[in-house]
Design a protein around this motif. Sequence first.
Motif, PDB file in Angstrom:
ATOM      1  N   ASP A   1      52.499  62.373 -48.261  1.00  0.00           N
ATOM      2  CA  ASP A   1      52.091  62.171 -49.617  1.00  0.00           C
ATOM      3  C   ASP A   1      53.027  62.608 -50.760  1.00  0.00           C
ATOM      4  OD1 ASP A   1      49.536  61.478 -48.984  1.00  0.00           O
ATOM      5  OD2 ASP A   1      48.449  62.884 -50.214  1.00  0.00           O
TER       6      ASP A   1
ATOM      7  N   TYR B   1      55.030  60.117 -53.241  1.00  0.00           N
ATOM      8  CA  TYR B   1      54.987  60.506 -54.680  1.00  0.00           C
ATOM      9  C   TYR B   1      56.344  60.517 -55.636  1.00  0.00           C
ATOM     10  CZ  TYR B   1      53.266  62.503 -59.000  1.00  0.00           C
ATOM     11  OH  TYR B   1      53.406  62.976 -60.527  1.00  0.00           O
TER      12      TYR B   1
ATOM     13  N   ALA C   1      58.028  57.494 -55.793  1.00  0.00           N
ATOM     14  CA  ALA C   1      57.387  56.433 -56.963  1.00  0.00           C
ATOM     15  C   ALA C   1      58.008  56.798 -58.482  1.00  0.00           C
ATOM     16  CB  ALA C   1      55.790  56.742 -56.988  1.00  0.00           C
TER      17      ALA C   1
ATOM     18  N   LYS D   1      48.474  55.297 -51.056  1.00  0.00           N
ATOM     19  CA  LYS D   1      48.152  56.501 -51.736  1.00  0.00           C
ATOM     20  C   LYS D   1      49.010  57.639 -51.654  1.00  0.00           C
ATOM     21  CE  LYS D   1      42.986  55.651 -52.627  1.00  0.00           C
ATOM     22  NZ  LYS D   1      41.812  56.256 -52.285  1.00  0.00           N
ATOM     23  N   ASN D   2      49.441  58.194 -52.756  1.00  0.00           N
ATOM     24  CA  ASN D   2      50.300  59.543 -52.510  1.00  0.00           C
ATOM     25  C   ASN D   2      49.905  60.332 -53.460  1.00  0.00           C
ATOM     26  OD1 ASN D   2      51.652  59.002 -55.140  1.00  0.00           O
ATOM     27  ND2 ASN D   2      52.928  57.206 -54.225  1.00  0.00           N
ATOM     28  N   GLY D   3      50.137  61.714 -53.708  1.00  0.00           N
ATOM     29  CA  GLY D   3      49.840  62.593 -54.762  1.00  0.00           C
ATOM     30  C   GLY D   3      49.919  63.884 -54.221  1.00  0.00           C
TER      31      GLY D   3
ATOM     32  N   ASN E   1      44.442  65.673 -54.753  1.00  0.00           N
ATOM     33  CA  ASN E   1      44.958  64.529 -55.216  1.00  0.00           C
ATOM     34  C   ASN E   1      44.570  64.067 -56.512  1.00  0.00           C
ATOM     35  OD1 ASN E   1      45.818  63.986 -52.363  1.00  0.00           O
ATOM     36  ND2 ASN E   1      43.768  63.315 -51.956  1.00  0.00           N
TER      37      ASN E   1
ATOM     38  N   GLY F   1      48.881  61.361 -58.864  1.00  0.00           N
ATOM     39  CA  GLY F   1      49.445  60.393 -57.957  1.00  0.00           C
ATOM     40  C   GLY F   1      49.601  59.297 -58.455  1.00  0.00           C
ATOM     41  N   THR F   2      50.073  58.197 -57.288  1.00  0.00           N
ATOM     42  CA  THR F   2      50.283  56.917 -57.827  1.00  0.00           C
ATOM     43  C   THR F   2      49.499  56.140 -56.388  1.00  0.00           C
ATOM     44  OG1 THR F   2      52.286  56.219 -56.920  1.00  0.00           O
ATOM     45  CG2 THR F   2      52.374  57.207 -59.209  1.00  0.00           C
TER      46      THR F   2
END
Lengths: 342, 342
Positions: free
Chosen positions: B97, B101, B104, B130-132, B140, B143-144
């Motif tokens: 994650d 992130y 990104a 999904k990250n964050g 979370n 994130g993006t």
Amino acid sequence: MHKSEYLFSQKTVTCYFDAEFSHLRDLVKDASIIIVTDENVFNEHAKKLSVFPVIKFPAGEAFKNQTTVDHVIGELIKLGAHKNTFLVGVGGGVVTDIAGYVAAIYMRGIQFGLVPTSILAMVDAALGGKNGIDVGVYKNMVGTIRQPEFIFYDYAFLATLPVKEWINGFAEVIKHACIKDALLFKILEKYSLHDYQTDKTLIAELIEKNVEIKNGIVTQDEFETGERKLLNFGHTVGHAIENLHSIPHGHAVSIGMIAACNLSVQMNNFHANDAAKIVRLLAKYHLPVDVETDHEKIFEVLKMDKKRKGNGVQFILLKNIGTAEIQFIGFTDLQKHFKEIV
Amino acid sequence: MHKSEYLFSQKTVTCYFDAEFSHLRDLVKDASIIIVTDENVFNEHAKKLSVFPVIKFPAGEAFKNQTTVDHVIGELIKLGAHKNTFLVGVGGGVVTDIAGYVAAIYMRGIQFGLVPTSILAMVDAALGGKNGIDVGVYKNMVGTIRQPEFIFYDYAFLATLPVKEWINGFAEVIKHACIKDALLFKILEKYSLHDYQTDKTLIAELIEKNVEIKNGIVTQDEFETGERKLLNFGHTVGHAIENLHSIPHGHAVSIGMIAACNLSVQMNNFHANDAAKIVRLLAKYHLPVDVETDHEKIFEVLKMDKKRKGNGVQFILLKNIGTAEIQFIGFTDLQKHFKEIV
């Protein structure tokens, strides 16, 4: 009010011109609007903005950082903002950058719109989807590229814009003319800053023209693999200078453009007479044409520029007024010319 | 080594199975690789990882926050990371994650790949883009959604994975079976955790099957407008519990799935016998099936869930084992049932 639509990779962005802030609610159906702005803009327009919940932060480039992002996110949580909340950034380039960045990362992305209130934000910062923050001396080191739903042009905001901010914005207008539009360059030579400040039709036309130039470039190359790099004209040296001296962005870009012009004369057969014309135009719009600086320090910062590629940097040079191109210049070559160009 | 390719909106993601970490360099041509990992993974695999520059941070969910992001970005700047740098996250869900992130947002986006080292990361966290990070108690919150270039499965990392992390990962495996794959549910009933820990073919097959289920859902609905929401099964109550109690993600999801099963029986004609089967399967894989908790506090956190929509939340309920659906449940209704389901 009239509008233009621009098709980006993931969405269509609508620009509303000659618009009024009070029409904002009509554009955003079924969503709760939250305004993000800075204290200067809020103090000047408190009544206009306060029909919505407002998140404020102190004005100025020094606040374009993670601390401000943390603050805005904390306020969004307090206000119970959710996936269907619509964030609207009202302000200059720092506000539009922060609003776009927070909207990109809050809950992995919520919708947003921008209401630029300065010339700089209207012709440049609010357009193209680049957002982000500075990290220490490094400009825009962190951010994303993500388009707003709309950009909303209410020229009434310009009535309270300080003269120094008008000047700041014209650096980007002149940049657009230099890289893309020889006719715009001639128009700028014909009029003066005072003309644009006092003639509403003239400034409205100028802003729409610049929106068209910038969006024309960005819709072709949203993620900056080619054409979009041209918009960095004046910004490589400009950003480095802006990092080291606390001068306005437009001033730094003005000096950066002159550096790029000088380099274009030396390395790209750009005509010295045309370089001189650009210097005169910048001076006419009250932009600085030289600076006392520490060349070695600037060069160090420049090496960390996002446009760096291995042992050099992708520099934007002019061929003619209205035509720019991307040239890779090695750091060794650049260092050789550096003292003469800045 | 063999691979599967998955087509997302902006890029193709390649999953390499039965791969070896030493082949990583071959996948990333002309780019300088920087590894991001946590101290636990680094201490176990220092020799393997140290062929590249490594950025480390302390292990654990408590470090999935902005402070860690600031640290990683600071280290990237020190290492002179640029647009052509390739970030590779090696670790469990927190590492994947954070790596996704940072990739990104650093310089508005650099390329990245993931090497998941835990079951949880292999079957879930590393997949889907999904990250964050967490913000205070909110999971979370920032994130993006952005896909990696590749995900790299080197099962050798599992040799050092603690038993509690095996258990943690199986919560997501059981989730996939509940929402999408009745046959997988039967297979899980047949084998035991010990079987999967000791039989390399069995675990390799299980992981590939789960990659297929998750990527199958996410490629259909990358930005979670419909189908992808099904993956939130067990995660609405689960995240709220995880926020308030310091328990592993898999434990919280296990309790969250049981809450969702109970709600499905009450509101969605889900058969009570099937709910009992799910409880038995979770218990078989050593996952907790109840928790002492403060219902009111959980309910408060739940109201800030990203899946909130106005006065309720989009809940994932089961219809049968292997079939899930999205149901909007108002907070008033939810509160009525709440004490009986958790």
